[in-house]
Design a protein around this motif. Structure first.
Motif, PDB file in Angstrom:
ATOM      1  N   ALA A  21     -21.573   9.853  12.502  1.00 34.54           N
ATOM      2  CA  ALA A  21     -21.556  11.245  12.946  1.00 34.54           C
ATOM      3  C   ALA A  21     -22.123  11.369  14.356  1.00 34.54           C
ATOM      4  CB  ALA A  21     -22.340  12.119  11.972  1.00 34.54           C
ATOM      5  N   HIS A  22     -23.212  10.691  14.614  1.00 37.13           N
ATOM      6  CA  HIS A  22     -23.849  10.811  15.924  1.00 37.13           C
ATOM      7  C   HIS A  22     -23.090  10.042  17.008  1.00 37.13           C
ATOM      8  CE1 HIS A  22     -27.239  12.343  13.491  1.00 37.13           C
ATOM      9  NE2 HIS A  22     -27.526  13.008  14.589  1.00 37.13           N
ATOM     10  N   THR A  23     -22.489   8.904  16.671  1.00 37.22           N
ATOM     11  CA  THR A  23     -21.700   8.206  17.684  1.00 37.22           C
ATOM     12  C   THR A  23     -20.427   8.976  18.012  1.00 37.22           C
ATOM     13  OG1 THR A  23     -20.622   6.822  15.989  1.00 37.22           O
ATOM     14  CG2 THR A  23     -22.593   5.932  17.063  1.00 37.22           C
ATOM     15  N   CYS A  24     -19.851   9.651  17.021  1.00 34.94           N
ATOM     16  CA  CYS A  24     -18.677  10.483  17.304  1.00 34.94           C
ATOM     17  C   CYS A  24     -19.061  11.699  18.138  1.00 34.94           C
ATOM     18  CB  CYS A  24     -18.007  10.919  16.000  1.00 34.94           C
ATOM     19  SG  CYS A  24     -17.101   9.594  15.164  1.00 34.94           S
ATOM     20  N   LEU A  25     -20.229  12.269  17.856  1.00 35.58           N
ATOM     21  CA  LEU A  25     -20.696  13.402  18.658  1.00 35.58           C
ATOM     22  C   LEU A  25     -20.879  12.974  20.116  1.00 35.58           C
ATOM     23  CD1 LEU A  25     -21.706  16.301  18.904  1.00 35.58           C
ATOM     24  CD2 LEU A  25     -23.965  15.499  18.165  1.00 35.58           C
ATOM     25  N   ALA A  26     -21.402  11.780  20.313  1.00 37.42           N
ATOM     26  CA  ALA A  26     -21.589  11.276  21.679  1.00 37.42           C
ATOM     27  C   ALA A  26     -20.261  10.994  22.367  1.00 37.42           C
ATOM     28  CB  ALA A  26     -22.431   9.998  21.640  1.00 37.42           C
ATOM     29  N   ALA A  27     -19.188  10.824  21.578  1.00 33.25           N
ATOM     30  CA  ALA A  27     -17.872  10.520  22.145  1.00 33.25           C
ATOM     31  C   ALA A  27     -17.063  11.760  22.503  1.00 33.25           C
ATOM     32  CB  ALA A  27     -17.070   9.673  21.156  1.00 33.25           C
ATOM     33  N   VAL A  28     -17.586  12.937  22.208  1.00 33.03           N
ATOM     34  CA  VAL A  28     -16.857  14.171  22.528  1.00 33.03           C
ATOM     35  C   VAL A  28     -16.707  14.297  24.048  1.00 33.03           C
ATOM     36  CG1 VAL A  28     -16.937  16.694  22.468  1.00 33.03           C
ATOM     37  CG2 VAL A  28     -17.572  15.373  20.445  1.00 33.03           C
ATOM     38  N   ASP A  29     -15.491  14.514  24.498  1.00 30.38           N
ATOM     39  CA  ASP A  29     -15.230  14.771  25.916  1.00 30.38           C
ATOM     40  C   ASP A  29     -15.561  16.238  26.190  1.00 30.38           C
ATOM     41  OD1 ASP A  29     -13.781  15.623  28.327  1.00 30.38           O
ATOM     42  OD2 ASP A  29     -12.856  13.638  28.280  1.00 30.38           O
ATOM     43  N   PRO A  30     -16.576  16.528  26.986  1.00 26.20           N
ATOM     44  CA  PRO A  30     -16.994  17.921  27.174  1.00 26.20           C
ATOM     45  C   PRO A  30     -15.950  18.777  27.868  1.00 26.20           C
ATOM     46  CG  PRO A  30     -18.145  16.479  28.704  1.00 26.20           C
ATOM     47  CD  PRO A  30     -17.417  15.585  27.750  1.00 26.20           C
ATOM     48  N   ASP A  31     -15.119  18.178  28.696  1.00 24.69           N
ATOM     49  CA  ASP A  31     -14.089  18.949  29.390  1.00 24.69           C
ATOM     50  C   ASP A  31     -12.904  19.268  28.474  1.00 24.69           C
ATOM     51  OD1 ASP A  31     -15.499  18.921  31.835  1.00 24.69           O
ATOM     52  OD2 ASP A  31     -14.734  16.904  32.260  1.00 24.69           O
ATOM     53  N   LEU A  32     -12.549  18.314  27.604  1.00 24.78           N
ATOM     54  CA  LEU A  32     -11.420  18.517  26.701  1.00 24.78           C
ATOM     55  C   LEU A  32     -11.837  19.169  25.385  1.00 24.78           C
ATOM     56  CD1 LEU A  32      -9.528  15.132  27.207  1.00 24.78           C
ATOM     57  CD2 LEU A  32      -9.186  17.320  28.393  1.00 24.78           C
ATOM     58  N   GLY A  33     -13.124  19.088  25.070  1.00 25.03           N
ATOM     59  CA  GLY A  33     -13.632  19.723  23.861  1.00 25.03           C
ATOM     60  C   GLY A  33     -13.215  19.028  22.585  1.00 25.03           C
ATOM     61  N   LEU A  34     -13.097  17.697  22.624  1.00 20.14           N
ATOM     62  CA  LEU A  34     -12.678  16.951  21.440  1.00 20.14           C
ATOM     63  C   LEU A  34     -13.038  15.480  21.578  1.00 20.14           C
ATOM     64  CD1 LEU A  34     -10.044  15.334  22.673  1.00 20.14           C
ATOM     65  CD2 LEU A  34      -8.869  17.462  22.174  1.00 20.14           C
ATOM     66  N   VAL A  35     -12.937  14.773  20.472  1.00 17.50           N
ATOM     67  CA  VAL A  35     -13.026  13.315  20.498  1.00 17.50           C
ATOM     68  C   VAL A  35     -11.614  12.804  20.771  1.00 17.50           C
ATOM     69  CG1 VAL A  35     -13.562  11.211  19.206  1.00 17.50           C
ATOM     70  CG2 VAL A  35     -14.919  13.294  18.827  1.00 17.50           C
ATOM     71  N   PRO A  36     -11.375  12.156  21.906  1.00 20.38           N
ATOM     72  CA  PRO A  36     -10.020  11.700  22.219  1.00 20.38           C
ATOM     73  C   PRO A  36      -9.524  10.656  21.219  1.00 20.38           C
ATOM     74  CG  PRO A  36     -11.446  11.630  24.157  1.00 20.38           C
ATOM     75  CD  PRO A  36     -12.333  11.846  22.981  1.00 20.38           C
ATOM     76  N   TRP A  37      -8.217  10.484  21.190  1.00 21.94           N
ATOM     77  CA  TRP A  37      -7.614   9.484  20.320  1.00 21.94           C
ATOM     78  C   TRP A  37      -8.251   8.112  20.536  1.00 21.94           C
ATOM     79  CZ3 TRP A  37      -4.971   9.088  16.071  1.00 21.94           C
ATOM     80  CH2 TRP A  37      -4.306   7.896  15.766  1.00 21.94           C
ATOM     81  N   GLY A  38      -8.519   7.766  21.788  1.00 23.29           N
ATOM     82  CA  GLY A  38      -9.259   6.548  22.080  1.00 23.29           C
ATOM     83  C   GLY A  38      -8.387   5.350  22.387  1.00 23.29           C
ATOM     84  N   ALA A  39      -9.049   4.285  22.821  1.00 24.21           N
ATOM     85  CA  ALA A  39      -8.345   3.079  23.263  1.00 24.21           C
ATOM     86  C   ALA A  39      -8.533   1.898  22.327  1.00 24.21           C
ATOM     87  CB  ALA A  39      -8.831   2.696  24.660  1.00 24.21           C
ATOM     88  N   ALA A  40      -9.112   2.125  21.164  1.00 23.85           N
ATOM     89  CA  ALA A  40      -9.418   1.008  20.264  1.00 23.85           C
ATOM     90  C   ALA A  40      -8.183   0.241  19.831  1.00 23.85           C
ATOM     91  CB  ALA A  40     -10.167   1.518  19.030  1.00 23.85           C
ATOM     92  N   PHE A  41      -7.044   0.906  19.792  1.00 20.73           N
ATOM     93  CA  PHE A  41      -5.822   0.246  19.342  1.00 20.73           C
ATOM     94  C   PHE A  41      -4.824   0.064  20.477  1.00 20.73           C
ATOM     95  CE2 PHE A  41      -7.677   2.363  15.665  1.00 20.73           C
ATOM     96  CZ  PHE A  41      -7.820   1.292  14.808  1.00 20.73           C
ATOM     97  N   GLY A  42      -5.306   0.192  21.701  1.00 24.42           N
ATOM     98  CA  GLY A  42      -4.421   0.036  22.842  1.00 24.42           C
ATOM     99  C   GLY A  42      -3.714   1.336  23.178  1.00 24.42           C
ATOM    100  N   GLY A  43      -2.977   1.346  24.282  1.00 25.44           N
ATOM    101  CA  GLY A  43      -2.250   2.537  24.683  1.00 25.44           C
ATOM    102  C   GLY A  43      -3.139   3.538  25.403  1.00 25.44           C
ATOM    103  N   GLU A  44      -2.579   4.722  25.620  1.00 20.35           N
ATOM    104  CA  GLU A  44      -3.314   5.764  26.340  1.00 20.35           C
ATOM    105  C   GLU A  44      -4.496   6.261  25.524  1.00 20.35           C
ATOM    106  OE1 GLU A  44      -1.107   8.730  28.580  1.00 20.35           O
ATOM    107  OE2 GLU A  44       0.756   7.821  27.879  1.00 20.35           O
TER     108      GLU A  44
END
Length: 421
Positions: free
Chosen positions: A200-223
């Motif tokens: 929960a806390h690592t996801c909270l730290a991953a929130v993009d403040p400008d976009l207002g969300l946790v992005p899809w991310g790069a863990a699986f490659g791609g954008e």
């Protein structure tokens, strides 16, 4: 999600492009999963010394027989809650018996999808990918039903192996770490609770403040800066577990996903630096995307959000749509029972929180009808068949899918009173 007191992610789900970060599992004789940040989740294995396939036939000691506890709930007490259809508990027990056989077959790997014919051999991954939490969740459901120490130990061990995903750069941590820890937390397992809080806390730290969300991310490659329908469920309640700041982030994350994914026919969007642009994959009419969004709405409603407009949009054609949808909008597309199972759980959740008795009854009746159809037309020996992983690539198009098994078992467990949603 709690134990009853009595009584696409890596995608994910659904056809999607590797460019969108969804791991694709090619029909190769062997597989290995790459870890976060190393590209697609599963690739063909070539060369000596590499991890081989885990396609063992089901077998081995299942632990305590479910026949020994038939018509029992979690521990002493009645086995069926009021209003529970008579077929619910036998179907649940059959599904949970399959969990023991799968556990014996896959060992310390994670099941992904199983062949529809023969003995139902599994294709597996080493790290669990986006589906690992559902395998842990299935084992917790079995442990709750049997009360057996061996089952609880197995569930705890699988949940512990999800810890590597806590810091992974992916919004599918909602699917992995909410559903992988929720039943363990409800069963007062301290390690599951600790992992949930850490995630929960690592996801909270991953929130993009400008976009207002946790992005899809790069863990699986791609954008990285993507929004996908399968990045919404699980993340809301997981963020909310981080406290007041987490609840605020959960609301922002869910609203942004729903705003984009319900604005038209696109289930995925990318941020190009100036605004959000629609993605071509997954294709229009992706039924699992619709089911994931409905689940996200149910989770957000349970958190106290007013998502009535989104709920009405997603359930507008509820009574006229097929109980088991096709994988996408093409009339020739295969069915996807996993989408139906996800939707059934979402509807049961909505039925519990809706202040309209008429609407709650409509949602519950539909969920029961879907589960009835899945059990009596698509379930064989505890296996939910006719799930479609990726119709576009012809990959696992009528198979047993681990997330389909999980949501079917969860829906049956909720109907029987084994768990509260």
């Amino acid at each position: 999600m709690t134990a009853a007191s009595g009584g696409e992610a890596p995608v994910p789900p659904g056809p999607a492009s590797p460019a969108l970060g969804e791991p694709v599992y090619p029909a190769s004789p062997a597989f290995e999963e790459r870890g976060p940040g190393r590209g697609p989740g599963v690739q063909p294995v070539r060369g000596a010394g590499r991890e081989g396939p885990a396609h063992s036939a089901p077998g081995g000691p299942p632990g305590r027989s479910l026949g020994e506890i038939e018509e029992r709930g979690p521990g002493p007490g009645p086995g069926r809650s009021p209003g529970c259809p008579s077929w619910t508990i036998p179907a649940l027990d059959t599904a949970l018996a399959r969990v023991a056989l799968t556990r014996a077959a896959v060992g310390d790997r994670f099941p992904l999808f199983a062949e529809p014919e023969g003995d139902g051999r599994w294709t597996t991954t080493s790290r669990g990918s986006w589906t690992g939490g559902f395998w842990a969740g299935l084992q917790w459901l079995r442990a709750l039903r049997t009360g057996d120490v061996q089952d609880r130990v197995a569930a705890r061990a699988t949940t512990a192996r999800l810890a590597r995903w806590a810091e992974a750069d992916t919004a599918t941590r909602g699917l992995i770490l909410w559903y992988g820890t929720a039943h363990g937390h409800a069963a007062d397992d301290p390690d599951a609770t600790a992992l949930r809080e850490r995630a929960a806390h690592t996801c909270l730290a991953a929130v993009d403040p400008d976009l207002g969300l946790v992005p899809w991310g790069a863990a699986f490659g791609g954008e990285r800066l993507l929004v996908r329908a399968d990045g919404a469920p699980g993340m809301g309640p997981l963020l909310a577990a981080a406290g007041p700041a987490g609840r605020t982030a959960a609301q922002s994350h869910l609203r942004r996903h729903l705003e984009l994914c319900l604005s038209g026919e696109h289930s995925a969007w990318r941020f190009d630096g100036t605004g959000w642009q629609p993605c071509d994959e997954p294709p229009p009419g992706w039924s699992r995307g619709h089911a994931w969004l409905l689940l996200a709405v149910a989770e957000g409603t349970a958190l106290g959000m007013d998502l009535s407009a989104e709920r009405e949009q997603l359930t507008a054609s509820l009574d006229s749509s097929p109980l088991v949808p096709r994988a996408h909008g093409d009339a020739a597309a295969p069915l996807d029972t996993s989408a139906a199972a996800i939707a059934a759980v979402a509807l049961l959740m909505l039925a519990r929180t809706d202040d309209s008795r008429r609407r709650a009854g409509r949602f519950r009746s539909r969920a029961v009808a879907v589960l009835d159809r899945l059990v009596h037309a698509h379930m064989a020996s505890g296996r939910l068949l006719d799930g479609c992983y990726d119709a576009g690539r012809g990959l696992a198009v009528r198979h047993e899918l681990i997330w389909g098994d999980y949501f079917l078992a969860l829906g049956l467990a909720a109907l029987s009173g084994l768990v509260d949603l």
